[in-house]
Design a protein around this motif. Sequence first.
Motif, PDB file in Angstrom:
ATOM      1  N   ARG A 175      30.320 -40.859   1.011  1.00 13.90           N
ATOM      2  CA  ARG A 175      30.860 -40.220  -0.884  1.00 13.90           C
ATOM      3  C   ARG A 175      31.885 -39.097  -0.339  1.00 13.90           C
ATOM      4  NH1 ARG A 175      27.840 -40.152  -5.379  1.00 13.90           N
ATOM      5  NH2 ARG A 175      28.619 -38.496  -6.650  1.00 13.90           N
ATOM      6  N   ASN A 176      31.616 -38.693   0.993  1.00 13.89           N
ATOM      7  CA  ASN A 176      32.405 -37.094   2.350  1.00 13.89           C
ATOM      8  C   ASN A 176      31.750 -37.126   2.806  1.00 13.89           C
ATOM      9  OD1 ASN A 176      30.066 -35.859   1.918  1.00 13.89           O
ATOM     10  ND2 ASN A 176      29.622 -35.484  -0.453  1.00 13.89           N
ATOM     11  N   SER A 177      32.111 -36.083   3.709  1.00 10.33           N
ATOM     12  CA  SER A 177      32.451 -35.739   5.229  1.00 10.33           C
ATOM     13  C   SER A 177      30.929 -35.425   5.694  1.00 10.33           C
ATOM     14  CB  SER A 177      32.872 -35.434   6.144  1.00 10.33           C
ATOM     15  OG  SER A 177      33.131 -33.595   4.936  1.00 10.33           O
ATOM     16  N   GLU A 178      29.748 -35.174   4.300  1.00 10.21           N
ATOM     17  CA  GLU A 178      28.742 -34.216   4.887  1.00 10.21           C
ATOM     18  C   GLU A 178      28.030 -35.267   4.878  1.00 10.21           C
ATOM     19  OE1 GLU A 178      29.620 -30.973   5.753  1.00 10.21           O
ATOM     20  OE2 GLU A 178      30.784 -31.618   4.750  1.00 10.21           O
ATOM     21  N   SER A 179      27.295 -36.342   4.235  1.00  4.38           N
ATOM     22  CA  SER A 179      26.514 -37.427   4.231  1.00  4.38           C
ATOM     23  C   SER A 179      26.231 -37.955   5.827  1.00  4.38           C
ATOM     24  CB  SER A 179      27.177 -38.543   3.611  1.00  4.38           C
ATOM     25  OG  SER A 179      28.316 -39.888   4.778  1.00  4.38           O
ATOM     26  N   THR A 180      25.092 -37.586   5.948  1.00  2.00           N
ATOM     27  CA  THR A 180      24.474 -37.730   7.185  1.00  2.00           C
ATOM     28  C   THR A 180      25.287 -39.087   7.900  1.00  2.00           C
ATOM     29  OG1 THR A 180      22.057 -37.100   6.550  1.00  2.00           O
ATOM     30  CG2 THR A 180      21.880 -39.561   8.043  1.00  2.00           C
ATOM     31  N   PHE A 181      25.626 -40.116   7.299  1.00  2.00           N
ATOM     32  CA  PHE A 181      26.041 -41.736   8.142  1.00  2.00           C
ATOM     33  C   PHE A 181      27.493 -40.556   8.142  1.00  2.00           C
ATOM     34  CE2 PHE A 181      28.963 -44.445   9.154  1.00  2.00           C
ATOM     35  CZ  PHE A 181      28.383 -45.994   9.496  1.00  2.00           C
ATOM     36  N   MET A 182      28.115 -40.231   8.057  1.00  2.00           N
ATOM     37  CA  MET A 182      29.387 -39.764   8.255  1.00  2.00           C
ATOM     38  C   MET A 182      29.422 -38.286   9.759  1.00  2.00           C
ATOM     39  SD  MET A 182      32.041 -41.152   7.418  1.00  2.00           S
ATOM     40  CE  MET A 182      32.857 -42.186   5.884  1.00  2.00           C
ATOM     41  N   LYS A 183      28.447 -37.407   8.988  1.00  2.00           N
ATOM     42  CA  LYS A 183      27.955 -36.264  10.119  1.00  2.00           C
ATOM     43  C   LYS A 183      27.655 -37.016  10.774  1.00  2.00           C
ATOM     44  CE  LYS A 183      27.107 -32.216   8.526  1.00  2.00           C
ATOM     45  NZ  LYS A 183      26.367 -30.821   7.881  1.00  2.00           N
ATOM     46  N   GLU A 184      26.735 -38.333  11.267  1.00  2.00           N
ATOM     47  CA  GLU A 184      26.636 -39.493  13.099  1.00  2.00           C
ATOM     48  C   GLU A 184      27.523 -40.059  13.499  1.00  2.00           C
ATOM     49  OE1 GLU A 184      21.371 -39.726  11.783  1.00  2.00           O
ATOM     50  OE2 GLU A 184      23.212 -41.408  10.953  1.00  2.00           O
TER      51      GLU A 184
ATOM     52  N   GLU B 216      39.531 -43.494   7.579  1.00  2.00           N
ATOM     53  CA  GLU B 216      40.741 -42.487   7.246  1.00  2.00           C
ATOM     54  C   GLU B 216      41.056 -42.061   6.585  1.00  2.00           C
ATOM     55  OE1 GLU B 216      42.922 -42.976  11.669  1.00  2.00           O
ATOM     56  OE2 GLU B 216      43.071 -44.621  11.135  1.00  2.00           O
ATOM     57  N   GLY B 217      42.071 -41.605   6.363  1.00  2.00           N
ATOM     58  CA  GLY B 217      42.681 -41.067   4.772  1.00  2.00           C
ATOM     59  C   GLY B 217      41.205 -40.992   3.844  1.00  2.00           C
ATOM     60  N   ASP B 218      42.285 -41.281   2.934  1.00  2.00           N
ATOM     61  CA  ASP B 218      40.829 -40.994   1.577  1.00  2.00           C
ATOM     62  C   ASP B 218      39.962 -41.642   0.682  1.00  2.00           C
ATOM     63  OD1 ASP B 218      40.841 -38.944   0.338  1.00  2.00           O
ATOM     64  OD2 ASP B 218      42.133 -39.314  -0.921  1.00  2.00           O
ATOM     65  N   GLY B 219      39.784 -43.277   2.038  1.00  2.00           N
ATOM     66  CA  GLY B 219      39.236 -44.494   0.858  1.00  2.00           C
ATOM     67  C   GLY B 219      37.769 -44.207   1.030  1.00  2.00           C
ATOM     68  N   TRP B 220      36.800 -42.704   0.322  1.00  2.00           N
ATOM     69  CA  TRP B 220      35.955 -42.912   0.547  1.00  2.00           C
ATOM     70  C   TRP B 220      35.084 -43.514  -0.791  1.00  2.00           C
ATOM     71  CZ3 TRP B 220      33.870 -39.199   4.128  1.00  2.00           C
ATOM     72  CH2 TRP B 220      35.425 -38.375   4.292  1.00  2.00           C
ATOM     73  N   GLY B 221      33.925 -43.805  -0.315  1.00  2.00           N
ATOM     74  CA  GLY B 221      33.350 -44.543  -1.145  1.00  2.00           C
ATOM     75  C   GLY B 221      31.483 -44.046  -1.772  1.00  2.00           C
TER      76      GLY B 221
ATOM     77  N   ASN C  96      18.922 -33.580   5.204  1.00  2.00           N
ATOM     78  CA  ASN C  96      20.229 -32.582   5.071  1.00  2.00           C
ATOM     79  C   ASN C  96      20.822 -33.448   3.906  1.00  2.00           C
ATOM     80  OD1 ASN C  96      23.183 -32.603   4.588  1.00  2.00           O
ATOM     81  ND2 ASN C  96      23.823 -34.721   5.933  1.00  2.00           N
ATOM     82  N   PRO C  97      19.974 -31.251   2.958  1.00  2.00           N
ATOM     83  CA  PRO C  97      21.084 -32.045   1.731  1.00  2.00           C
ATOM     84  C   PRO C  97      21.882 -32.850   0.022  1.00  2.00           C
ATOM     85  CG  PRO C  97      21.412 -30.165   2.211  1.00  2.00           C
ATOM     86  CD  PRO C  97      20.703 -30.406   3.077  1.00  2.00           C
ATOM     87  N   GLU C  98      23.335 -32.567   1.379  1.00  2.00           N
ATOM     88  CA  GLU C  98      24.231 -33.214   1.312  1.00  2.00           C
ATOM     89  C   GLU C  98      23.713 -34.970   1.018  1.00  2.00           C
ATOM     90  OE1 GLU C  98      26.883 -31.440   0.438  1.00  2.00           O
ATOM     91  OE2 GLU C  98      26.221 -30.064   0.438  1.00  2.00           O
ATOM     92  N   ASP C  99      23.217 -35.807   1.345  1.00  2.00           N
ATOM     93  CA  ASP C  99      23.086 -36.889   1.570  1.00  2.00           C
ATOM     94  C   ASP C  99      22.740 -37.387   0.699  1.00  2.00           C
ATOM     95  OD1 ASP C  99      23.150 -38.595   3.756  1.00  2.00           O
ATOM     96  OD2 ASP C  99      21.231 -39.084   3.157  1.00  2.00           O
TER      97      ASP C  99
END
Lengths: 682, 300
Positions: free
Chosen positions: A80-89, A100-105, A133-136
Amino acid sequence: MRTRIFLAFLLFFCFMFSSLFAQTVLFEKPLSPRIANYDIDVRLDAEKYKIYGKEKLRWVNKSRNTVRELQFHLYLNGFRNSESTFMKESGGRHRNYKFEGDGWGYIEVKKIAPENGADLTEKMEFIQPDDGNPEDKTVFRLPLDRPIAPGGSITLNIDFEAKLPQPPFARSGAWKEYFFVGQWFPKIGVYQNGKWNCHQYHRNSEFFADFGVYNVKITVPNENIVGATGILVNITENEDGTRTHYYHAEDVHDFAWTTSPEFVEFTEQIEDVKVRLLLQKDHAAQAERHFVAARAAISFFQKNIGDYPYPNLTIVDPRRGAQGSGGMEYPTLITAGTFSHIPSGLRMPETVTVHEFGHNYWYGLVASNEFEEAWLDEGINSYVEMLIMDKFYGPKGSIIDLFGVKLNDLEMQRSQFVQIPDIDPIVQPSWQYYSSGSYGVNSYQKPVVMLKTLENYLGTETMFKILHTYFERWKFRHPGTQDFIQVANEVSGQDLSWFFDQALFSTAKLDYSVRGIRCKKVEKPKGYDYSLLLAADSLEEKKAEKDSFVVENDTLKSEQDSTEKDSKEFYESKVYVRRLGDFVFPVEVEMVFDNGDTIRENWDGKGYWKKFTYVKPAKLVFATVDPDNKILLDINLVNNSKTRKKSSAGINKITSKWLFLIQSFLDEPELLNLFSILMSIS
Amino acid sequence: MIWQSLKYGISQVWGNKRLIAFYYLLNLLLAFFLILPLHNVLNDFAGRSLMGAKLAESFDMNLFFELIHEHGDVLSLWMGLVFIGAIVYWLSMLFLSGGILHLFIHEKSGTIASVLGNSARYFPRMIRLSLWSLPVLGILLSVQFIYSGIQRLIFGSDPYQSVLYWGAWIKVALRFIIFWVFVVIIDYARIHLVQNDERKTRKSLLAALRFVIKNPGKAFGLKALLIVSGIFALVIYNLLQIPLSNSAGAGLFVLFFIQQIYMIFRSFLRLATFSSQAELYQDAESQERIDNAEEILLAV
Ligand SMILES: [Zn+2]
């Protein structure tokens, strides 16, 4: 008469009606507990990379507790965004692919309500059980108005909307005309031991879910080909230029689908499994390579592990630029991994197909918790993959057989294991490993090496029996590591906890080494009062009786020997074996003498070292721990043996070959240019 | 003219066999010096292990990976050393080219000492020439980017992997051609430099360009012949080495012998390239002079 006609008409009508709405039935008797059952109607908006779904979930409370809330996964929110647990890890990296880029899901639940109950959408609450992580937003809880009693059930209607990451990242997503839709719908967690087991989406983890029945209607553009979990029931044409593909699956715990107008389709019946291959156009020439691998895998599993109960298997080849969805497993549907013009000596397509098919056993049918004990799936599966690859494409060069370079699967797995053998134990929650490298080694490669070591210890037949028993006992259930150990103990008839405690739950390194060998001529005793030296005296006596004997840790052990009786010169040979790691494993030690004599000793490995002394009319040539190379967990095989004299022939051979390579490189450095071909296919 | 030059060049090299030996030994010694640290590392690591002994039968991947694990840093240092070795070798080839060409153009036969002396005399100019040639190489290499552009134009930004695969082959072929064209130009620039004792290396480069453009058939024809003989030798070498590649003992010795024969042939080829190209250049230039003289005579 009239009544009869009326009755006949009624019966005929009922028959027509029932056949129209009858559910397709795969298995007369349910194979699994069927706890989580889904009917989903999903429509794809191919332009916007979005899906719109209506989900009807019927969840059965098979526990002994009254359930007052439900918990759900919303996996796509990991992107969803750069702050999700998946993306942070992950830092946006997963298996060599970078987001890369803007292909968020994302995925959003628009409405959630029990059938015949009040709308509960407002009560949904995102929770982060693993890291806070409250953003997850990958897990939510849903308090229920009416609790579900043991044996009771609930039916929920869920409207959702999701956007797929582009290009596919970490298994799921879309790229141009290609869609791979996995982890895509609101999915209920597993209620286990009085609580919900519903973990967030992590970089280093896969999944865990309950079995059930899936009826999924997938609406896509007319020209699109669809592949999905389960069997195709029918395809209906819609007025808006779309078609609805209706898939039905029983006794599975996940559902994935793919669609593209570009797929080239191949089918083949392999034993009782109908295999459907959806390849990209420029990989069409590789169809046979996939089928050969599928044949090897299906026959090996059905023969040695157990029956594959489903009627079909779909292999999906991801589009170029969408390899993030490659090499993944779903029930009855797997994704391949290949490149155009990949040489036949690079067996990546075969390995991926064999591996992902195997998951249908160790993930699909034996549904262990991949969040918490990934090795039970990935590890056991990689071990069987190795057995299949090295059997069908080996024994040498089963993975790489190119330009004289030969690498087999076991060597490949071991090579990765020895790089980081001791950062984490194998059994550990996936997201708590030191690094993704450590997760990989401990979930894939170390278990392979460990199970191969166990196979060599117990024998292949016993090992296969363990796997077979484990599979048969735990299919359609959720086993844990202890269940595997119990099966192993039971089948082997011995308590193997000494092995598993070290191999699974510790970071102990296994390393035996022949530290030194000495050999010297036995001289006549000299000096004063030598008759007091017991050893020297008894040596002479023993010499008279026997040809040789062994002095082992201060105890004399005589042995029969076949050496020539008239031999005059005696030599004392000493072998110093050390255990350099903390992992204790019984080993054999072999001594070879220059008259051809071979002695094998057993050492339980419990001390830190062991000395073997022999007095023989022959010189020791070399000594080896683990002479049959059974203990693959040993992180250093080179130090397992020691020769009395340096042997340079082998090393000279290698260096002379390399000498020529360097000579050529100096003379024609431009030939390095050719390597760019290999780069282009990877 | 190509055949004549080649024949003459070969006979000239044959008359200076010591040079072949010198070239070959230089290559062998440097390679030997580079392989020595690797040999020592391997020897320390597995010299007294059965795994090391078994290398005589077949290569052991487990040993290879354990070596990387235990001595990874040493191995990467060694790779760096090989890279430096390659640069040293290239510089020494550049150094020798002046003396060798001087021998073939001005002396026809001479001693190693005279070759080295002349090499030293020309070396600063050879370095300058190499620096001047860099822009030429840059321009030539940009051709492959033109190919990438064409590929993009035809197949778009999302080509099938097979397009990329065949594109990679085309680029490899292009790079080889570019490299050979570049080498031909530089070779004739060196010949011009030595023949005319040219002080301004730019002039030699331009003269070489002019020569190659005027006589493309001859210049590239001769080079092609030499390349083809190199490829031919490589094919023969490979046919011979396959049955021996896994042998030990005597077989290994035979393999080593064949390898060294191949390397001696490569040295011979390198020298033959110099001498026959020098011959071709001189021939073509004198022909041009005669033509010019005739033209002048006719005009008169
Ligand atoms: Zn896997």
